[in-house]
Write a protein that holds these residues in place. Structure first.
Motif, PDB file in Angstrom:
ATOM      1  N   SER A 119       0.608  -1.282   0.156  1.00  0.00           N
ATOM      2  CA  SER A 119       0.065  -0.228   0.267  1.00  0.00           C
ATOM      3  C   SER A 119       0.803   0.844  -0.139  1.00  0.00           C
ATOM      4  O   SER A 119       2.252   1.628   0.025  1.00  0.00           O
ATOM      5  CB  SER A 119      -1.192  -0.254   0.664  1.00  0.00           C
ATOM      6  N   ASN A 160      -8.510   1.487  -5.145  1.00  0.00           N
ATOM      7  CA  ASN A 160      -9.121   2.468  -4.163  1.00  0.00           C
ATOM      8  C   ASN A 160      -8.134   2.426  -2.959  1.00  0.00           C
ATOM      9  O   ASN A 160      -8.650   3.417  -2.168  1.00  0.00           O
ATOM     10  CB  ASN A 160     -10.763   2.734  -4.415  1.00  0.00           C
ATOM     11  N   GLU A 161      -8.482   1.401  -2.574  1.00  0.00           N
ATOM     12  CA  GLU A 161      -8.248   0.980  -1.324  1.00  0.00           C
ATOM     13  C   GLU A 161      -6.598   0.804  -0.849  1.00  0.00           C
ATOM     14  O   GLU A 161      -6.355   0.873   0.320  1.00  0.00           O
ATOM     15  CB  GLU A 161      -8.883  -0.561  -0.599  1.00  0.00           C
TER      16      GLU A 161
END
Length: 314
Positions: free
Chosen positions: A136, A161-162
């Motif tokens: 991430s 998106n996450e």
């Protein structure tokens, strides 16, 4: 076209997907828009005109779709179009750094968080880091238009998106301030700093690059290769930017395992090492990276003691 041996680009990282010549037939199948830009050169090898920004952009789209699951990627005019193989190398070398303190195992998964300083409009490091290792990212830039294009890329590829959070740095005097929050814990930072100290210096460099590729002089290098002010140049150039990054990193010694940056100019290393030693970096590493004729360096530093490094949980 003669059959050509599929010679590996041995200077690229061993895990890099792009060590072999581009498989244009496979790329066509995924991204037909690339095909008009491909031709057979004087060595009877399929290639594209790397001085043509539309050709390079189409190649990037095809590579991202074929190897990294990015269905829709675009870049506004006059923004840097990154070389995918070289950017992937940076990601792989960061993975090697993280594995050194993890019993030789590369830590993967969304809980591994990276901080991209100067993400640009292309969002390339978060895209590659997530596709290859499922990491991430927090991605920052001072340019609102760059952030907006990254938002568009993420919206067109919902799986991002996450895992990618975008944040504009509103104060151009700072790099980490107002970005790294007290609760944050980053496994690494990543940065491709502005190389040049002025627009004129950047223009001359781009002109040389285009001339080398085309064997012709050019008067419009920025149009050919793109690049906004904050992407190509800043006051003091690369060395000033990196030193500022080092000075700021001191304020977050336990919130990031590895601070890293690319260093384009070898002559800057001596000054960078001096600054790192002056601020008390516990460990400093330099990794040389080569793509074609271009040589750059990844410099990494940490303020964590040996015990703190061993206790760090990925």
């Amino acid at each position: 076209m003669k059959n050509q041996p599929n010679i590996e680009k041995s200077t690229l990282h061993p895990r890099n997907n792009h060590r072999s010549r581009y498989d244009f037939e496979t790329l066509y199948l995924k991204s037909p828009e690339l095909k008009p830009f491909v031709f057979i050169n004087e060595h009877e090898i399929e290639t594209i005109d790397f001085s043509n920004p539309e050709a390079v952009k189409s190649l990037n789209k095809a590579l991202l779709k074929t190897y990294y699951g990015i269905l829709d990627w675009n870049l506004p005019t006059d923004y840097l179009c990154p070389p995918i193989p070289g950017r992937a190398d940076y990601i792989h070398y960061i993975a090697d750094l993280l594995s050194e303190v993890n019993d030789g195992i590369i830590p993967t998964g969304n809980e591994i968080m990276g901080l991209d300083i100067g993400v640009g409009a292309n969002c390339i490091y978060p895209i590659l880091g997530n596709a290859i290792y499922d990491w991430s990212f927090v991605a920052t830039d001072i340019n609102s238009s760059a952030i907006e294009n990254c938002v568009d890329i993420i919206e067109k590829n919902p799986h991002l998106n996450e895992v990618i959070s975008l944040q504009q740095q509103l104060n151009s005097r700072f790099i980490f301030k107002d970005i790294i929050q007290p609760e944050d814990k980053f496994a690494f930072t990543i940065c491709n700093p502005p190389f040049h100290a002025s627009k004129e210096e950047a223009d001359k460099s781009s002109s040389r690059k285009v001339s080398n590729l085309t064997q012709q002089k050019t008067t419009n290098p920025i149009l050919n290769f793109g690049g906004q002010n904050n992407e190509l140049w800043c006051d003091g150039g690369e060395l000033s930017f990196i030193n500022q990054m080092i000075f700021e990193s001191v304020k977050y010694p336990k919130q990031c395992y590895w601070f890293t940056t690319l260093v384009s100019k070898k002559d800057h290393l001596k000054s960078i090492y001096k600054t790192l030693n002056n601020v008390g970096a516990a460990t400093i590493k330099t990794i040389e990276m080569t793509q074609g004729q271009k040589i750059s360096r990844l410099v990494a530093w940490t303020f964590l003691s040996e015990k703190q490094r061993k206790d760090w949980k990925f």
